[in-house]
Design an enzyme around this catalytic site. Structure first.
Site, short mmCIF file in Angstrom:
data_model
loop_
_atom_site.label_atom_id
_atom_site.label_comp_id
_atom_site.label_asym_id
_atom_site.label_seq_id
_atom_site.Cartn_x
_atom_site.Cartn_y
_atom_site.Cartn_z
N HIS A 1 10.62 20.08 -15.08
CA HIS A 1 9.42 20.84 -15.42
C HIS A 1 9.83 22.11 -16.17
CE1 HIS A 1 5.23 21.67 -15.26
NE2 HIS A 1 5.28 22.62 -14.36
N HIS B 1 5.09 28.10 -9.99
CA HIS B 1 3.85 28.28 -10.76
C HIS B 1 2.71 28.56 -9.77
CE1 HIS B 1 5.26 26.09 -14.66
NE2 HIS B 1 5.52 27.38 -14.69
N ASP C 1 5.59 19.17 -10.08
CA ASP C 1 5.21 18.73 -11.42
C ASP C 1 6.46 18.25 -12.14
OD1 ASP C 1 2.81 19.92 -10.67
OD2 ASP C 1 2.84 21.46 -12.18
N HIS D 1 -2.83 15.88 -9.42
CA HIS D 1 -2.52 16.95 -10.39
C HIS D 1 -3.22 16.73 -11.73
CE1 HIS D 1 -0.11 19.99 -12.61
NE2 HIS D 1 -0.12 20.57 -11.44
N ASP E 1 -0.31 27.64 -9.36
CA ASP E 1 -1.15 26.59 -8.77
C ASP E 1 -0.44 25.79 -7.67
OD1 ASP E 1 0.41 25.61 -10.87
OD2 ASP E 1 -0.92 23.93 -11.26
N HIS F 1 7.71 24.50 -6.82
CA HIS F 1 8.09 25.42 -7.89
C HIS F 1 7.16 26.63 -7.86
CE1 HIS F 1 4.91 23.05 -9.76
NE2 HIS F 1 4.90 23.83 -10.84
#
Lengths: 302, 302
Positions: free
Chosen positions: B140, B62, B210, B268, B64, B60
Site C-alpha cells: 500500500h 491512514h 489495504d 473497503h 480510515d 496501517h
C-alpha cells in the site's frame, strides 16, 4: 447568527450522543467550534457544506472536543479542498495534527494554518469585516479557552427620503453611512441622525466549555445575546465539579444571570443522566431564559 | 470464530458508511482489527462488551483505519478499565497515541502495551493457547500489514467407549488426547486412532486491507477458511489501482481462487459506487463463493 449544535454531550460518543462540536454561521461565514469524534458525520447529517468552513476553533485538547479533527482534515483533502484552513487551539495542536498526517503520508493539498494559543488572558484571535473572535480563558484540567464571537456594527442605513430632501450628492453617501454630519449649500450642517437610521443591532455569542464555575468571565460575556455554557452535572453531583473542573446547571445559570445575557443554552451533559429536564428546571431557579442544547438542533441568535 | 464487521467502507465516514474496523471472536476472546473513526459507536451498536477487547491490530496509519483508536483508548479509561491493552501496529503508533494522551493530560489507568511492527516479512506477533496471529505484509502507499488468525488444533477427543473397553486408567487420558498410543497390560499397544476421534477442524481467517494486487500473499493465506480482501474499485476503475494501491473486486477474487480459500468477503468499497451488487458479480466471474461485507454484519467461520 445561527448556531447549529453538532454534538453536546461529554466524554464518550454513543449511538445518540455526540461529543462537543458546533457550527456558528455569521453572514454566510461558517465557524466550527470544537470537533469531537464523529463531527464530520454530524456535519453531513446537518447538511453543512464542508467547503464553507474556513476557521476551526478548538477549546482544549481533550478527546471529546478534538478527536474528530484529524479525520475532518483528511476528509477535506479527499474532497479536493483547495481553500486555506485556519485552526485555532492550544499549543500542541500543530504537533499532533502534523504527526498524524506524517504517519499516514497524507499531507493536505490545501494550506493549513495553525494559530496556537498560550495566553491566560483574553486575546483577539480572529477579525474580518463582520466579526471579531476573542478567547475566553476558562478553568479546566488542561489549558482551555471559550470563544466570544461579536458582530461588528454595520454602517448606518441611509434615510433615502431625507437625503433626497437635502439634495445630497451620492459622493457623500459613504461618509453619511459612517456617521458623519453633512454641510449643505456650504452653510447648513445637517445632523447625521436626520439622514440615517440605526443599523441592525449587532449580535454576540459566547461559547464556554469546559470549565469549573468561573466568575472572572462575567465582565467579558456581559450582555451577550446567547451564552452556551457547559452544565456537566446537576447540583446533586456538585461534589464532582472540583475534581473534574466542570459546572452544574445552577452554576451555569448563575453566570448567565450575573452577566445579564439574553439566553442561556446548556450543554456538555454527563451521560449519567437519563433525562435532561432536570438541567432546565435547576437552571431556571436562577435564570429564566434557558434552552437545552441537543444534537442537530439550531438556534437563531436575534 | 465469528467475524463482526463494524465498518467496511474506504476513505471518509458517512451517515451510513463506517471506515474499517472489525471484531474477530475466537473462543470467547475478542480481537479488534483496525479502528476507523466512529468504531466505538459501532461497537456499542453491535453490543460488543468493550472490556473483552484486549488486543487491537492496526493494519496501517491512514485515518480510515486508525483515527478511532485515540477515542477508544480514552473511553476505556472513562469506563474504568483495569485490564492491560495490547496494540499491534506500524512504527509511529506509540508516538502518536502517547502525544495525544499527553496533550489531554489523560493518561490511562490501565497498562497500554505497544507492539510496533517494522518487518517486511511475515512474522508471528501474537500467540496464546488457542490462536496464532501472523502479519501478512501488503503493498500500500504506507507500511501496511494484513493479519492471519489461525486456531491451534484442540486436543483429540477421547472415545469413551474404547477407553472403557481397554480399561485404561484416567492418568493416561492427557497422553491419549495429545495423540499418544497406549500400552495395555504391559504388552498390547493400542493405536491412538482406536481411542480418540479427530478434534474439531481448526479455522483460519485472513484480513487483507489495504493493498494493491499482490500474489506474494497467496502461499501464506492458502486454504484459509475466510479471506477478507479489500475491493476498493471495480475493473472499470482499474486504472486508479496503481496510483492509490488498491484492488478491484476481480483481482480480490483472483487472489481467493489462487489461494483456494473457503470463502471470500469483499470490503473497503469506494463510496463512489451507489450499489455493491456489481462487486459481487465481478468477483463471481472468477471465484464462486463471494460474500459482501456490510457494516454491522456477522460472519460465522465454519
Amino acid at each position: 447568527m445561527k448556531l447549529t449544535i453538532l454534538g453536546c454531550y461529554s466524554a464518550t460518543p454513543r449511538k445518540l450522543n455526540n461529543p462537543t462540536a458546533q457550527v456558528l454561521e455569521i453572514k454566510n461565514h461558517l465557524f466550527l467550534v470544537d470537533c469531537g469524534e464523529g463531527t464530520q458525520v454530524q456535519l453531513r447529517k446537518s447538511k453543512v457544506k464542508f467547503s464553507r468552513i474556513k476557521h476551526i476553533f478548538i477549546s482544549h485538547l481533550h478527546g471529546d472536543h478534538f478527536f474528530g479533527l484529524p479525520g475532518l482534515i483528511s476528509t477535506f483533502r479527499l474532497l479536493g479542498r483547495e481553500a486555506d484552513l485556519h485552526i485555532y487551539g492550544p499549543k500542541g495542536i500543530k504537533e499532533a495534527i502534523t504527526l498524524l498526517l506524517k504517519l499516514g503520508d497524507s499531507w493536505t493539498n490545501y494550506k493549513l494554518f495553525f494559530h496556537e494559543l498560550i495566553s491566560k488572558e483574553s486575546e483577539l484571535i480572529y477579525e474580518d469585516d463582520n466579526v471579531t473572535v476573542h478567547t475566553i480563558p476558562l478553568n479546566h484540567r488542561v489549558y482551555t479557552n471559550g470563544f466570544l464571537f461579536r458582530e461588528k456594527p454595520s454602517p448606518r442605513t441611509l434615510n433615502i427620503e431625507a437625503v433626497a430632501k437635502y439634495k445630497i450628492d451620492k459622493s457623500q453617501f459613504n461618509n453619511i453611512k459612517s456617521g458623519k454630519d453633512v454641510i449643505v449649500d456650504d452653510r447648513l450642517t445637517v445632523a447625521n441622525s436626520k439622514l440615517t437610521f440605526d443599523p441592525p443591532k449587532t449580535k454576540s455569542y459566547a461559547f464556554c466549555s469546559d470549565t469549573a464555575y468561573k466568575e472572572d468571565i462575567i465582565p467579558q460575556i456581559k450582555n451577550v445575546d446567547l451564552l452556551y455554557h457547559e452544565a456537566t452535572f446537576l447540583e446533586t453531583e456538585q461534589h464532582l465539579c472540583a475534581k473534574t473542573k466542570h459546572t452544574t446547571a445552577k452554576q451555569a445559570a448563575t453566570i448567565a444571570k450575573k452577566a445579564s445575557v439574553g439566553q442561556l443554552v446548556l450543554g456538555h451533559y454527563s451521560t449519567r443522566y437519563k433525562s435532561l429536564d432536570s438541567f432546565k428546571e435547576e437552571a431556571q431557579q436562577v435564570f429564566e431564559n434557558v434552552l437545552l442544547a441537543d444534537d442537530g438542533e439550531c438556534f437563531e441568535i436575534w
